[in-house]
Design a protein around this motif. Structure first.
Motif, PDB file in Angstrom:
ATOM      1  N   GLU A   1      44.244  35.607  41.295  1.00 12.94           N
ATOM      2  CA  GLU A   1      44.418  36.563  40.210  1.00 12.94           C
ATOM      3  C   GLU A   1      43.313  37.602  40.120  1.00 12.94           C
ATOM      4  O   GLU A   1      42.789  37.877  39.047  1.00 12.94           O
ATOM      5  N   THR A   2      42.951  38.191  41.233  1.00 14.32           N
ATOM      6  CA  THR A   2      42.055  39.337  41.190  1.00 14.32           C
ATOM      7  C   THR A   2      42.905  40.546  40.838  1.00 14.32           C
ATOM      8  O   THR A   2      43.886  40.840  41.523  1.00 14.32           O
TER       9      THR A   2
ATOM     10  N   ALA B   1      34.102  41.846  41.015  1.00 15.16           N
ATOM     11  CA  ALA B   1      34.754  40.589  40.633  1.00 15.16           C
ATOM     12  C   ALA B   1      35.069  39.743  41.862  1.00 15.16           C
ATOM     13  O   ALA B   1      34.866  38.519  41.857  1.00 15.16           O
ATOM     14  N   SER B   2      35.534  40.381  42.929  1.00 11.83           N
ATOM     15  CA  SER B   2      35.899  39.655  44.152  1.00 11.83           C
ATOM     16  C   SER B   2      34.700  39.003  44.813  1.00 11.83           C
ATOM     17  O   SER B   2      34.752  37.830  45.209  1.00 11.83           O
TER      18      SER B   2
ATOM     19  N   ARG C   1      39.120  41.430  36.986  1.00 10.88           N
ATOM     20  CA  ARG C   1      38.815  40.005  36.909  1.00 10.88           C
ATOM     21  C   ARG C   1      39.248  39.285  38.172  1.00 10.88           C
ATOM     22  O   ARG C   1      40.155  39.710  38.888  1.00 10.88           O
ATOM     23  N   SER C   2      38.586  38.170  38.412  1.00  7.74           N
ATOM     24  CA  SER C   2      38.995  37.181  39.406  1.00  7.74           C
ATOM     25  C   SER C   2      38.885  35.820  38.734  1.00  7.74           C
ATOM     26  O   SER C   2      38.023  35.623  37.869  1.00  7.74           O
TER      27      SER C   2
ATOM     28  N   LYS D   1      26.615  51.633  34.741  1.00  7.51           N
ATOM     29  CA  LYS D   1      26.748  50.290  34.185  1.00  7.51           C
ATOM     30  C   LYS D   1      27.520  49.422  35.161  1.00  7.51           C
ATOM     31  O   LYS D   1      28.545  49.843  35.700  1.00  7.51           O
ATOM     32  N   VAL D   2      27.013  48.222  35.379  1.00  4.30           N
ATOM     33  CA  VAL D   2      27.771  47.171  36.049  1.00  4.30           C
ATOM     34  C   VAL D   2      27.437  45.885  35.303  1.00  4.30           C
ATOM     35  O   VAL D   2      26.271  45.503  35.226  1.00  4.30           O
ATOM     36  N   SER D   3      28.448  45.268  34.724  1.00  5.32           N
ATOM     37  CA  SER D   3      28.223  43.973  34.092  1.00  5.32           C
ATOM     38  C   SER D   3      29.209  42.966  34.665  1.00  5.32           C
ATOM     39  O   SER D   3      30.354  43.304  34.959  1.00  5.32           O
ATOM     40  N   VAL D   4      28.722  41.754  34.836  1.00  6.60           N
ATOM     41  CA  VAL D   4      29.552  40.669  35.353  1.00  6.60           C
ATOM     42  C   VAL D   4      29.430  39.506  34.380  1.00  6.60           C
ATOM     43  O   VAL D   4      28.341  38.962  34.194  1.00  6.60           O
TER      44      VAL D   4
END
Length: 161
Positions: free
Chosen positions: A141-142, A119-120, A32-33, A84-87
């Protein structure tokens, strides 16, 4: 925990880790970021009212693309066939947007760096699309939240901020 950094060889030189003898397992990681901004900026982002267009959709696509390009950005990362890549992007209060990137595959090495990169870059994209109306945006907060699979097993952040 190992007392040796795996990306250093016996002479202390950086090298790509040889994963040829590792087993193929299902692996998944979530990072997460958080992006902090003025309440009016966040309201405009969520309403879709910024001059550059749909900030959330653009940041989501940027995160997905970045995860897929991780080995081009981070020198010792293996090229991976991500399955899989989910954002996911959501406002968690009136000044903070949280981005969570989850990556998965069946392979010989983990996907933590891909999740962190996704996330970044999604956070950087939010910044870029909002900077014209808010110069005080902060990316913070990454971090890795969870990882599953591989020889080292599952891991989860034990505290949430």
């Amino acid at each position: 925990m190992s007392d040796r950094l795996t990306h250093l060889n016996d002479q202390g030189h950086a090298h790509m880790v040889d994963v040829s003898d590792k087993s193929i397992t299902k692996r998944e990681a979530t990072a997460r970021s958080r992006v902090v901004m003025a309440p009016a900026t966040l309201a405009a982002v969520m309403a879709g009212g910024l001059p550059k267009g749909d900030v959330i959709a653009t940041a989501r696509l940027a995160g997905i693309m970045a995860a897929k390009k991780t080995p081009e950005l981070i020198p010792l990362c293996h090229p991976l066939m991500l399955t899989k890549v989910s954002v996911e992007i959501e406002a968690i209060n009136d000044t903070c947007i949280e981005i969570r990137c989850t990556c998965a595959l069946s392979g010989k090495t983990g996907v933590e760096m891909e999740a962190l990169t996704g996330a970044s870059v999604a956070a950087l994209t939010l910044y870029d699309m909002c900077k014209a109306i808010d110069k005080g945006i902060v990316i913070q907060e990454t971090c890795l939240l969870t990882k599953q699979g591989g020889k080292s097993g599952d891991w989860s952040r034990t505290h949430e901020n």
